[in-house]
Each structure stands twice: as structure tokens, then as C-alpha cells.
Design a protein around this motif. Structure first.
Motif, short mmCIF file in Angstrom:
data_model
loop_
_atom_site.label_atom_id
_atom_site.label_comp_id
_atom_site.label_asym_id
_atom_site.label_seq_id
_atom_site.Cartn_x
_atom_site.Cartn_y
_atom_site.Cartn_z
N PRO A 166 59.03 -3.46 9.36
CA PRO A 166 59.99 -4.46 8.89
C PRO A 166 60.18 -4.34 7.38
O PRO A 166 59.28 -4.61 6.60
N LEU A 167 61.35 -3.92 6.97
CA LEU A 167 61.69 -3.76 5.55
C LEU A 167 62.91 -4.61 5.24
O LEU A 167 64.01 -4.32 5.70
N PRO A 168 62.74 -5.66 4.47
CA PRO A 168 63.90 -6.49 4.10
C PRO A 168 64.91 -5.68 3.32
O PRO A 168 64.56 -4.89 2.45
N THR A 169 66.16 -5.85 3.65
CA THR A 169 67.23 -5.12 2.97
C THR A 169 68.28 -6.09 2.46
O THR A 169 68.34 -7.24 2.89
N LEU A 170 69.11 -5.59 1.56
CA LEU A 170 70.19 -6.38 0.97
C LEU A 170 71.52 -5.70 1.24
O LEU A 170 71.65 -4.48 1.04
N LEU A 171 72.49 -6.46 1.68
CA LEU A 171 73.84 -5.96 1.85
C LEU A 171 74.62 -6.29 0.59
O LEU A 171 74.81 -7.46 0.25
N LEU A 172 75.04 -5.27 -0.14
CA LEU A 172 75.69 -5.47 -1.43
C LEU A 172 77.12 -5.95 -1.24
O LEU A 172 77.83 -5.46 -0.36
#
Length: 339
Positions: A20-26
Motif C-alpha cells: 500500500p503506497l499512498p499516491t497523489l493525483l496532480l
């Protein structure tokens, strides 16, 4: 330099990654640019207390940092001559009151004799004139006493309001001159920030948006704002006074960072500081593709503001990056070792 407000970036977790790796949608968002300046914290109520007469300081009851109540005697200057004059005036008013009482008794006795036709009307008029003269003399003496008391009060400094002593000038026995401030004090419960802005910038400010204040990384709550309408002829600046809400921890005299909204809007792509990794002299982020694989990418970022960096080059809206660069680096290393 004009900095921009951070845009809102959506946070999500990519299900394609093995861990589980939190990601950001730019994404970019319309926002108003900011003009940054500095202001000085002031007390809304302050006073520099002095005496309008010369004399030697005979009493200093406070020191810098003391908290005092309204009416507290702070200092005294030698005013013996004024006190002697006030005492003499008190003696004179006592004599005038005695003369008034005698004139009142004489007028009452004359009225009785006139009612019995024992004296003439002219004698009654004379007694009434003496009574009026005695009353006028008593009023004059009372006014003299009040003036003498006021003169004696000029030699004493009392706190005009409850507050904190900021500074004490002079020592016991020192000569105080008229207009020389002996004690300075302020009310620390009501503070404000005063900012000087260039007149050219002032004209472009969005006065409908409240300024953003920060002190040592701590946000300050803004109250009423005063926008000064006139420009200083010498410095070509205008003043903005920003009242702080009660309970602000900042101290009088401190410098505060102030951000003012400018008219117009712009779009800006920003990334949080946690998503950025330094590689030698370059900034990098981990970009996550559609398959969930994180790859390192060099980017060019602007100056940090409120924990985020503006993207100058290397990223575009719609791309997904790891929310935490350190966590992405660890995961990438472990995946490479497994292969």
C-alpha cells in the motif's frame, strides 16, 4: 517575490502496487496570487507618560515588565511648592466659608428686623449685597483650590489603563524635564500588526480577502482590518493595520509575515514537501504509472510555501505521484531486491 496559494491535491491509494503506497493525483486549481511582506506587532493601547513641569523624581513604583491596574501610581516628581500652594488655598477657602456663614446669619437677622419695620429697606439691601459678595468669594476660593489640586496632580503619574510597563526612564533623584517620558506602558490584551506596503502594490490588493499572518510558523487569527486611504509622501507607502484576535501569543515588537491577496487569478501545479526527494542538486519525485510502478523523475520546483512547492517543469496535471518519497524509495528498493 509573489508566491501562489497551494492548490488542493487529491490523496488516494493505488491498488496496483504490491504494497500500500499512498499516491497523489496532480491537478491545477484557480487561485489568487499573494504579495508577501512583513509587519510589526503593536499594542492597540499604549502611552508614554510625562509631567508638564520640571522636578526631581522622588518615587518610581514600577519596573519594566510589571503588570499594573488602572489608577496605580507609577512615579512622582518633587512638587512641594504645588502642595504648599494647595494647602494655602485650603486655608483660604476655610476663611471664605466662615465669612459666608457670618453673612448668611447677618442677612437672616436683617430680614427679621425689616419684617418688623425696625430697619429701612436700604439696610436690608446692603445685607443682601454682603451675602452675595461672600458667596462669590467662596466660589472663587473653591475654584482656586481645584486649580491648585490639579497643579499638584501634575507631579504624579498614574496608569491610565491596566497594562504592562514597557520601559522606565530615569532614576530616583534624576531631573525630569517637561514632556520627557518617564514611564511607557501598553495593554497587551489587544494587539495589531501594522504593515507598510508600496502604493503601487496597494492599488492591486484584493481588500475583500483577509490577509494571512504567521509568526514563527504559527498562524495568527485576524480580526478587524484598517486600510489607510492616504499615501505617505516621503516613502510612497500605504499602511494596513490588522487587529489580532484576543489570545494571540505573539509579543509586542515582533516581526510577522503577512500575505495579501492580489486581484486576478492564476493556475499553479504544486506538490507537497513529503513527496519531494533531493538527489544531489536536483529535486525528484516518484511518478506512478497506470500499472502501479513507481519511477524516479527529475523535476524543477519553485520556492516552498505552506509546505508545498510550485512545479516549474517536469510534471503535468493528471499524473500520479507517490505521496511520500521516502516510502516510495524503500518500496522500490525492496521490489528491485526481490527481482
Amino acid at each position: 517575490m509573489h508566491l501562489l496559494r497551494p492548490c488542493v491535491i487529491a490523496l488516494c491509494a493505488s491498488p496496483a502496487l504490491a504494497a500500500p503506497l499512498p499516491t497523489l493525483l496532480l491537478g491545477s486549481q484557480q487561485h489568487s496570487p499573494l504579495y508577501h511582506s512583513q509587519g510589526v506587532v503593536q499594542a492597540q493601547r499604549s502611552a508614554e507618560l510625562s509631567v508638564p513641569v520640571s522636578g526631581r523624581i522622588t518615587q518610581l513604583s514600577v519596573r519594566a515588565g510589571d503588570n499594573v491596574k488602572a489608577g496605580t501610581v507609577l512615579a512622582r516628581v518633587d512638587g512641594e511648592a504645588a502642595r504648599q500652594s494647595a494647602s494655602a488655598s485650603q486655608a483660604q477657602i476655610a476663611a471664605a466659608q466662615a465669612q459666608l456663614a457670618q453673612a448668611q446669619r447677618e442677612f437672616a437677622r436683617t430680614q427679621k428686623l425689616a419684617a418688623q419695620n425696625f430697619i429701612s429697606a436700604s439696610a436690608l439691601d446692603a445685607a443682601q449685597a454682603q451675602l452675595k459678595t461672600a458667596e462669590a468669594q467662596a466660589r472663587a476660593q473653591m475654584a482656586t483650590v481645584r486649580a491648585s489640586g490639579a497643579q499638584a496632580g501634575l507631579y504624579q503619574l498614574s496608569a491610565p489603563f491596566a497594562g504592562t510597563i514597557a520601559r522606565v526612564n530615569g532614576d530616583l533623584g534624576a531631573l525630569a524635564m517637561p514632556g520627557q517620558a518617564i514611564v511607557a506602558m501598553y495593554d497587551g490584551s489587544a494587539l495589531r500588526v501594522e504593515v507598510q506596503l508600496p502604493a503601487s502594490v496597494y492599488a492591486n490588493l484584493n481588500q475583500q480577502a483577509a490577509p494571512v499572518l504567521s509568526w514563527r510558523g504559527q498562524a495568527l487569527k485576524v480580526g478587524r482590518i484598517e486600510w489607510f486611504p492616504s499615501t505617505d509622501a516621503g516613502s510612497q507607502t500605504r499602511t494596513v493595520r490588522i487587529n489580532l484576535q484576543a489570545g494571540s501569543a505573539v509579543a509586542v515588537g515582533e516581526m510577522v509575515q503577512a500575505g495579501f491577496s492580489l486581484r486576478g487569478s492564476d493556475s499553479q501545479l504544486r506538490v507537497p514537501a513529503a513527496a519531494v526527494s533531493r538527489q544531489r542538486e536536483f529535486d525528484t519525485v516518484y511518478v506512478v504509472d497506470h500499472s502501479g510502478r513507481a519511477s524516479l523523475r527529475f523535476v524543477r520546483l519553485g520556492s516552498a510555501e505552506n509546505g508545498t512547492f510550485p512545479v516549474l517543469a517536469g510534471l503535468r496535471a493528471g499524473e500520479r505521484i507517490a505521496a511520500n518519497a521516502e516510502q516510495a524509495a524503500t518500496l522500490s528498493t525492496s521490489q528491485a531486491g526481490a527481482r
